[in-house]
Design an enzyme around this catalytic site. Structure first.
Site, PDB file in Angstrom:
ATOM      1  N   SER A 585       2.968  74.071 -22.049  1.00 43.97           N
ATOM      2  CA  SER A 585       1.900  75.098 -22.602  1.00 43.97           C
ATOM      3  C   SER A 585       2.179  76.357 -20.822  1.00 43.97           C
ATOM      4  O   SER A 585       2.736  77.106 -21.102  1.00 43.97           O
ATOM      5  CB  SER A 585       1.304  74.252 -22.494  1.00 43.97           C
ATOM      6  OG  SER A 585      -0.681  75.082 -22.248  1.00 43.97           O
ATOM      7  N   ASP A 673       1.152  72.844 -33.895  1.00 48.47           N
ATOM      8  CA  ASP A 673       0.113  73.097 -32.623  1.00 48.47           C
ATOM      9  C   ASP A 673      -0.306  74.668 -32.984  1.00 48.47           C
ATOM     10  O   ASP A 673      -0.368  75.898 -33.084  1.00 48.47           O
ATOM     11  CB  ASP A 673       1.468  73.561 -31.545  1.00 48.47           C
ATOM     12  CG  ASP A 673       0.465  74.008 -30.477  1.00 48.47           C
ATOM     13  OD1 ASP A 673      -0.552  74.379 -30.197  1.00 48.47           O
ATOM     14  OD2 ASP A 673       1.705  74.571 -29.253  1.00 48.47           O
ATOM     15  N   HIS A 705       0.163  70.206 -29.772  1.00 43.45           N
ATOM     16  CA  HIS A 705       0.326  70.926 -29.096  1.00 43.45           C
ATOM     17  C   HIS A 705       1.029  69.508 -27.293  1.00 43.45           C
ATOM     18  O   HIS A 705       1.909  70.038 -26.710  1.00 43.45           O
ATOM     19  CB  HIS A 705      -1.270  72.029 -28.101  1.00 43.45           C
ATOM     20  CG  HIS A 705      -0.839  72.426 -26.744  1.00 43.45           C
ATOM     21  ND1 HIS A 705       0.010  73.543 -26.979  1.00 43.45           N
ATOM     22  CD2 HIS A 705      -1.055  72.111 -25.663  1.00 43.45           C
ATOM     23  CE1 HIS A 705       0.258  74.269 -26.104  1.00 43.45           C
ATOM     24  NE2 HIS A 705      -0.811  73.160 -24.924  1.00 43.45           N
TER      25      HIS A 705
END
Length: 729
Positions: A585, A673, A705
């Site tokens: 991320s 995601d 995610h």
């Protein structure tokens, strides 16, 4: 020079992963009623739920274990496990009634046709007394089991259950569906009772959802089950522009208090976003009247009613800005209707003092028996600590300050018996219990371990503190430091130097704490050192630390990571020629920046669902506000970015440095995601391939995610390990 031994055989790595992934995580606990023996002694039962990866079944298995505690209401006299573990099947939610005499369970069952059905069960002593198929009642859609909206709350009278479900949608059919044959009046009546009339042309209406991990959640409604009559009713009165959740019964069961989130003009992602506009509401059960209990310009969540049913504490943030921030603890008095701030935002930490509250949720039971004190856990720099807050004085006291270094989480508080989880980077979770001492004597707390876990041999760790060099000090926020947690193999040959894996966290407003995490532990046992970096912008260091990063992502946070790396390379027996990056991320965003801005430092890179181009992400993510906020821009739901803003977002992104990348990159992408759309990783993969940089991409269907599916997580680790071994030769 001789290198430190590194595990390189895939079968040995897989065996090591299998060994360490079997340590279960402790997810919840509840305390049964107090029993007094004929000799005057007291005991109670502690019920705990755990989760463990099952590689063969490729799923997380839930199981329970119970413990007996003999006590004198101030200290634990004797404790013991009560029998072995038992796997829990299909339980989505479970709650004991206030007296402990009954237990409610929301259960998911898949029938022989592969259809999923939900049942609400009531258990009493040694039997199930109710089992109601909610799906068949057709009063609402699926019941919410998540911790964002979901709840299963007993009325104080123990006659009703409150829960949150998806609003019933009209049945839809094609414009061209043949007309059904005419039925007799009696058949027509039966049919009408059985199902509503279908609406033509509504089959493909789009229902907006609440984003990452909440994709099936769109329009929540509050539902009440009357246990005696089996009747389910959907509460009226909640405003149409509000999505309700986190509900509980008012004193006297006259109504329901809930958190309501605004969803107009459209919904934004809610998971890990504690700055979404919300407020506390009260809905009256008799008249359906709904009123606001708090202001309506903030973000409010986790309301908890005191044992004496007089006060509600909750957490509060600004309804804008960074997704996670330092929060206020506020209190609403049910009888005076007054709201007060108990603990305010802490801008900056005084020497060794409290740094503020950083909690995504309060424990469901967090009040002390005196209805005056509240217990919660929060990051305090790189450590998760338990604190007790006096709601009258606002004083804050640590319950874990003198304890061994590590991180704590509170599971429940009941009649001043605390159940907590403790772990360290080299020790899996332990189950801890203690009685909360009287007010003013909290530091005298005495923790007892109910479920021991031994430290993993071969791993050593410590926390390092860093100062930014003078040229990297943020002039608006001078004097901020930051930290990193370094895990190292214990065995180091005298001439050996250890390869280093650098891991910046995601968020960017989150934090690595000194707790057990699987990937770093396995990498360390393989022979890598692992550096977990809490750059400026992390939680737990004061609100100034959070506020100093927006507008400076891609530069300040990148330089902080590089400062950490250069420092540990100089001070520790690490090999500067064998340094790699591993980030997900925003940690992937930083990793891609670092291989572009410091191509000579890093020889390999692994990124999981990375942000690579903020400008191209803004139109497809569930959190478009993040893209503007972190680039230092104002977000307005009604405004489109102008060319200057598009440019600014691009200039904060790692994509601008892709021409300088030399390190081979492994990308791991979750197909589902919603936070960082898969096209982000694909965009970077294509850019690397076009420039001749070695790149490999793993694509995980059915994963979002977090990439936390057991199969994706285990396959991902093996690929990470082999990629690092291959490219750090």
């Amino acid at each position: 020079m001789e290198e430190a031994a590194l595990l390189i055989d895939p079968e040995e790595i897989a065996a090591l992963y299998r060994e360490l992934c079997q340590f279960p995580s402790l997810s919840s606990a509840c305390i049964g009623p107090e029993v007094t023996t004929q000799y005057g002694g007291k005991y109670c039962n502690i019920y705990t739920e755990w989760s463990q990866r099952d590689l063969e079944r490729a799923e997380n298995v839930k199981f329970c274990r119970q413990y007996l505690i003999f006590h004198d209401s101030q200290s634990i006299v004797f404790s013991s496990p009560s029998g072995n573990c038992t796997e829990i099947k299909g339980e989505l939610l479970s709650r004991d009634s206030p007296s402990g005499a009954q237990k409610a369970v929301l259960r998911k069952i898949t029938n022989s046709k592969g259809e999923e059905k939900q049942f609400l069960e009531v258990w009493e002593k040694s039997r199930k007394v109710k089992s109601i198929e909610l799906t068949a009642l057709e009063k609402h859609g699926q019941v919410y089991e998540d911790d964002q909206f979901g709840c299963l709350a007993w009325s104080h009278s123990e006659t009703h259950l409150l829960y949150v479900a998806e609003k019933k949608r009209p049945k839809a059919e094609s414009f061209f569906k043949p007309k059904a044959p005419e039925l007799s009046n009696e058949e027509e009546l039966t049919k009408a009772e059985r199902r509503d009339k279908a609406v033509k042309g509504e089959q493909f209406v789009f229902y907006e959802d609440w984003g990452e991990t909440l994709v099936s959640k769109s329009v929540p409604v509050l539902c009440v089950l009357d246990i005696e009559s089996n009747n389910v009713s959907v509460l009226e009165g909640v405003p149409d522009h509000i999505s309700p959740g986190q509900a509980f019964w008012t004193p006297g069961d006259t109504g329901v208090v809930f958190t309501g989130w605004w969803h107009e003009p459209f919904r934004l992602g809610l998971r890990h976003c504690t700055q979404r506009r919300s407020a506390l509401f009260y809905v009256d059960l008799t008249g359906g009247r709904c009123e606001l209990l708090t202001g309506d310009t903030k973000a409010i969540w986790s309301p908890r009613l005191s044992p004496d049913q007089c006060r509600i504490v909750y957490l509060e943030n600004q309804a804008s800005g960074p997704h996670q921030q330092c929060s206020r603890l506020c209190m609403y008095d049910w009888y005076t209707k007054l709201t007060s701030v108990i603990v305010d935002v802490v801008p900056r930490q005084s020497q060794g003092e409290f740094t503020g509250i950083y909690s995504t949720t309060l424990p469901e039971r967090c009040w002390a028996a005196d209805s005056q004190r509240v217990v919660l856990d929060t990051a305090q720099r790189s450590r998760q600590e338990l604190i007790v807050i006096d709601t009258l004085s606002g004083s804050v006291c640590s319950l874990t300050k003198g304890c061994p270094l590590g991180s704590w989480a509170i599971l429940t508080v009941d009649r001043d018996l605390l159940v907590a989880r403790f772990s360290t980077p080299n020790c899996p979770p332990k189950l801890m219990v203690a009685f909360l001492p009287p007010a003013g004597k909290e530091t005298e707390i005495n923790w007892v371990c109910l479920e021991e876990a031994s430290p993993i041999q071969g791993i050593t760790w410590d926390v390092r503190t860093f100062q930014p060099p003078p040229e990297q000090i943020n002039p608006q926020y001078e004097g901020l430091d930051f930290e990193a947690i370094l895990l190292r193999p214990t065995q180091i040959p005298q001439t050996g130097k250890i390869p280093l894996v650098v891991t910046p966290h995601g968020g960017p407003h989150s934090v690595f704490t000194t707790s057990w995490t699987l990937y770093p532990a396995v990498l360390c046992r393989m022979g890598f050192a692992v550096l977990l970096v809490n750059y400026r912008g992390s939680l737990g260091f004061g609100q100034d630390c959070v506020d100093c990063l927006p507008g400076n992502v891609g530069s300040q946070d990148v330089k902080d990571v590089q400062v950490c790396v250069q420092n540990v390379l100089e001070e520790d027996p690490l090999n500067p020629q064998r340094v790699a990056l591993l980030g997900g991320s925003h940690g992937g965003f930083l990793s891609c920046h670092l291989i572009g801005q410091y191509p000579e430092t890093y020889k390999a890179c692994v990124v999981r669902n990375p942000v690579v181009n903020i400008a191209s992400m803004v139109g497809s993510t569930d959190i478009p506000d993040w893209c503007l906020t972190e680039a230092g821009l104002e977000y307005d739901q009604a405004a489109l970015p102008d060319p200057a803003q598009w440019t600014k977002m691009l200039l904060h992104s790692p994509m601008q440095y892709v021409d300088k990348v030399q390190a081979p990159v492994l990308l791991m992408i979750g197909e589902d995601d919603r936070r960082v759309p898969p096209k982000q990783g694909l965009e970077y993969y294509h850019a690397l391939k076009a420039r001749g940089v070695p790149a490999r991409m793993l694509w995980y269907p059915g994963n979002n995610h977090a990439l936390s599916g057991v199969e994706a997580e285990s396959d991902g680790f093996m690929n990470i390990a082999l990629w690092l071994i291959k490219h750090l030769k």
